[in-house]
Design an enzyme around this catalytic site. Structure first.
Site, PDB file in Angstrom:
ATOM      1  N   GLU A 390       0.816  -1.224   0.000  1.00  0.00           N
ATOM      2  CA  GLU A 390       0.000   0.000   0.000  1.00  0.00           C
ATOM      3  C   GLU A 390       0.841   1.261   0.000  1.00  0.00           C
ATOM      4  O   GLU A 390       0.480   2.247  -0.645  1.00  0.00           O
ATOM      5  CB  GLU A 390      -0.952   0.006   1.206  1.00  0.00           C
ATOM      6  CG  GLU A 390      -2.187  -0.858   1.047  1.00  0.00           C
ATOM      7  CD  GLU A 390      -1.920  -2.340   1.312  1.00  0.00           C
ATOM      8  OE1 GLU A 390      -0.764  -2.670   1.648  1.00  0.00           O
ATOM      9  OE2 GLU A 390      -2.851  -3.141   1.176  1.00  0.00           O
ATOM     10  N   HIS A 457     -11.055  -4.873   9.442  1.00  0.00           N
ATOM     11  CA  HIS A 457     -11.785  -4.696   8.184  1.00  0.00           C
ATOM     12  C   HIS A 457     -13.021  -3.830   8.392  1.00  0.00           C
ATOM     13  O   HIS A 457     -13.971  -3.911   7.625  1.00  0.00           O
ATOM     14  CB  HIS A 457     -12.221  -6.044   7.603  1.00  0.00           C
ATOM     15  CG  HIS A 457     -11.095  -6.908   7.133  1.00  0.00           C
ATOM     16  ND1 HIS A 457     -10.265  -7.566   7.986  1.00  0.00           N
ATOM     17  CD2 HIS A 457     -10.665  -7.214   5.881  1.00  0.00           C
ATOM     18  CE1 HIS A 457      -9.378  -8.265   7.295  1.00  0.00           C
ATOM     19  NE2 HIS A 457      -9.589  -8.052   6.012  1.00  0.00           N
TER      20      HIS A 457
END
Ligand SMILES: Cc1ncc(C[n+]2csc(CCOP(=O)(O)OP(=O)(O)O)c2C)c(N)n1
Ligand SMILES: [Mg+2]
Length: 654
Positions: A390, A457
């Protein structure tokens, strides 16, 4: 080399005299590396990001010594307008990316900007510099892998001066100190070069390397053995050096060696004359820099964001082609995921400078299928699957945006954006303020809980990111707003976080039309009007607030002025303040945690002027101050629910 050395030495003197603040990290000893490379680069197309040892390169690339002195003096003429210090300036117009302190971070930016040049059809090579110390950062690994994977012609140069501040290479890696051998692990050529030795021979080696990178379009890694003659920085006592080590460094200094060789011909007198010219030049530059005014704080706030650009000439239709076979191109009934997909399709079809990147977004269509079928139509490199990197991927996108592309990056879950925190908050978010460069970058954050996804998440990260300046943020609650928000974010010249609540992706289908006022998403929307209290919320909570509003209307005959904030940054609260001035009661509701939550900012900003007109203390509702728990029974207690919100408001009314 001599000009750079003389300037570096003079800057060191000025620091010691107290005329320069901050950190002076000289390039003395590194000239044999940076000067040949900068001379050989094609300054008309190539991309570079200099480090704190590279003054010689900066002088050759595009800037004048006066620029550097202005930067060091932090005066009104400084290239960063004195907003950044030391040697942390680049030259955006000439593809020189301004470094931030965090080492390793700039390398992926060079990969992105070089790829951007290649996409524009320019035969660019990127130059990415890494210290022996910074070679341990994750970003360097991610960037080498990315450049190799994507085939981006970047020359990675490890400036190995054997120390990171006081730490010798022997304490930095166990697996041998031949750093060039790492190239094999990335499937790229690697070699080592002693930049303290024969500068003329090195010029030929560098030239061949640059030619190869330019011709093959593939990256390469060179480990350059170099020197750091003055220690880490001006304040460094260097007492960690072993006996005789400093003397050995000076004995290896490439500059006197080169000078002696040139003088051995018939160049002695010529060199003396040149040195005198350089000394005079440096003193003259110094006089000019010292005469500059001190910096003016006036423009700082206005420069946080790049100014609004005119709207892009969109085809006034959901589809990019109004002649397409859609029954009614004016309106369609879509889920939020479909609306976002439509917006992405429109952007890719109409804007050649756009591209989308993220994990599993190509053939798979993304974890939430928001990018479904886009790869089929637009293919690589417009729709790019990225590896699990990322920070490197975001840095790559920053480089693309810096050079004129408009990337849209999907994070598989917003949670994984924490991997890219430095790139987002310190690099992208500060870029315009410190360099004046525009950075049109959209970061899509599938966020929020309620779906039994657990702590990693389900995060709501708005207060985490927005406590740092320089980021814009939109958080739509309907398919229409999501469509509009993506267009508005895309055409903005700043990094924009687009929060997409996962629970809203498929929460029913709703009409979506081409809306010429799509930029209105930067303003809050009054979802329903009422007079008992002003209720401010955003995201999925807008729907919950609507149900809560229904309850109070039917059970208590009390109505709320309900606002969907939509834009979390910049905050435009005037209309909501007017509402509060009428209702005198404020309820703020959000899904994220209450303490340090976004509601704290909203309550403060909304009430500080209206405090004495309030008829009740503001009510701030959010999640518990805990990690997001996994089991549905636990998550229901953690998150605001309709029942809990109603209970809280009833207690508050009482
Ligand atoms: C990620 C990060 N951690 C710590 C620092 C603080 N710091 C500044 S320079 C430096 C040493 C860097 O060593 P190296 O990469 O070898 O470059 P050199 O200074 O030797 O040229 C450190 C630890 C930093 N700038 N960035
Ligand atoms: Mg070093």
């Amino acid at each position: 080399m001599s000009a750079s050395r003389t300037a570096d030495n003079r800057i060191l003197d000025l620091f010691r005299q107290g005329l320069i603040r901050g950190t002076v990290t000289g390039g003395q000893g590194n000239e044999g590396l940076i000067v040949p490379l900068a001379l050989l680069a094609d300054k008309a197309v190539d991309v570079i990001s200099f480090t704190h040892r590279d003054l010689g390169g900066q002088l050759i690339w595009s800037s004048h010594l006066v620029d550097h002195l202005n930067q060091y003096f932090a005066n009104a003429a400084s290239p960063t307008q004195a907003r950044e210090g030391n040697i942390h300036h680049g030259d955006p117009r000439n593809r020189s990316l301004p470094m931030i302190s965090h080492l390793g971070i700039m390398v992926s930016n060079v990969v992105g900007a070089t790829d951007s040049q290649r996409r524009f059809g320019r035969p660019a090579v990127g130059f990415a510099f890494i210290g022996d110390g910074s070679s341990s950062t994750g970003d360097v690994h991610e960037s080498l892998n990315l450049a190799s994977l994507l085939g981006v012609p970047v020359l990675f140069v490890i400036e190995n001066n054997r120390y990171a501040y006081s730490t010798p290479v022997s304490e930095q890696y166990a697996a041998g100190t031949e750093l060039w051998q790492r190239a094999a692990g990335y499937g790229i050529p690697g070699s080592v070069l002693d930049c303290t030795a024969d500068v003329a021979a090195n010029l030929r080696t560098f030239s061949a390397a640059i030619d190869q990178v330019r011709r093959t379009g593939r990256p390469m890694l060179i480990e350059a053995k170099t020197l750091r003659l003055r220690g880490h920085a001006a304040y460094d006592t260097c007492d960690y050096l072993k006996p005789g080590e400093a003397e050995a460094f000076f004995a290896a200094d490439p500059l006197p060696k080169l000078r002696a060789r040139l003088a051995a011909g018939d160049g002695g007198a010529k060199l003396d004359a040149l040195d005198a010219e350089i000394a005079e030049f440096v003193e003259n530059c110094l006089k000019v820099a010292l005469a500059q005014a001190r910096p003016d704080p006036a423009g700082m706030a206005a420069d946080l964001f790049a100014p609004p650009a005119p709207p892009l000439p969109w085809v006034p239709s959901l589809e990019s082609n109004p002649q397409s076979d859609i029954q009614d191109p004016k309106s369609e009934v879509l889920t939020m995921a479909q609306a976002l997909n439509r917006a992405l399709h429109k952007i890719l079809a109409e804007r050649p400078e756009s591209l989308i990147l993220g994990q599993d977004i190509a053939t798979y269509g993304g974890a939430f299928k928001v990018t479904e079928d886009l790869f089929k139509e637009f293919g690589r490199p417009r729709v790019m699957n990225m590896p699990l990197a990322e920070s490197g991927s975001t840095g790559y996108a920053i480089g693309l945006a810096f050079n004129g592309h408009r990337p849209i990056e999907e994070f598989q879950f917003a949670d994984f954006s924490t991997e890219a925190t430095t790139q987002i908050t310190l690099n992208a978010a500060t870029m315009h303020f410190r360099s004046g460069a525009r950075l049109p970058l959209v970061l899509r954050f599938p966020c929020g809980g309620g779906l039994t996804f657990g702590s990693f998440h389900s995060e709501e990260l708005e207060s985490f990111f927005l406590s740092m300046p320089g980021l814009k943020a939109l958080y739509p609650s309907t398919p229409q707003d999501a469509f509009n928000a993506l267009l508005a974010a895309f055409e903005d010249d700043n990094p924009v976080l687009l929060f997409e609540h996962k629970g809203l992706y498929r929460r029913g289908k709703h009409p979506v039309t081409w809306d010429s006022r799509y930029r209105d998403v930067w303003n809050p929307n009054r979802v329903r009007s009422g007079d008992y209290a002003t209720l401010v919320t955003y995201g999925e909570m807008v729907h919950l607030a609507g149900e809560v509003g229904d309850y109070f209307t039917s059970e208590y005959e009390r109505t709320f002025d309900l606002w969907d904030l939509r834009a979390l940054s910049p905050l435009r609260l005037d209309a909501i303040k007017e509402s509060l001035a009428r209702t005198h009661r404020l309820i703020v509701l959000h899904e994220g945690r209450r303490t340090h939550g976004f509601g704290a900012e909203l309550v403060a900003s909304l009430t500080e002027e209206l405090f004495f007109s309030l008829e009740a203390p503001p009510l701030r509702l959010g999640a518990l101050d805990l990690p997001v728990p996994f089991a549905p029974e636990l998550e229901a207690v953690f998150r605001p629910t309709k029942e809990k919100v109603i209970d809280s408001i009833v207690r508050w009314m009482g």
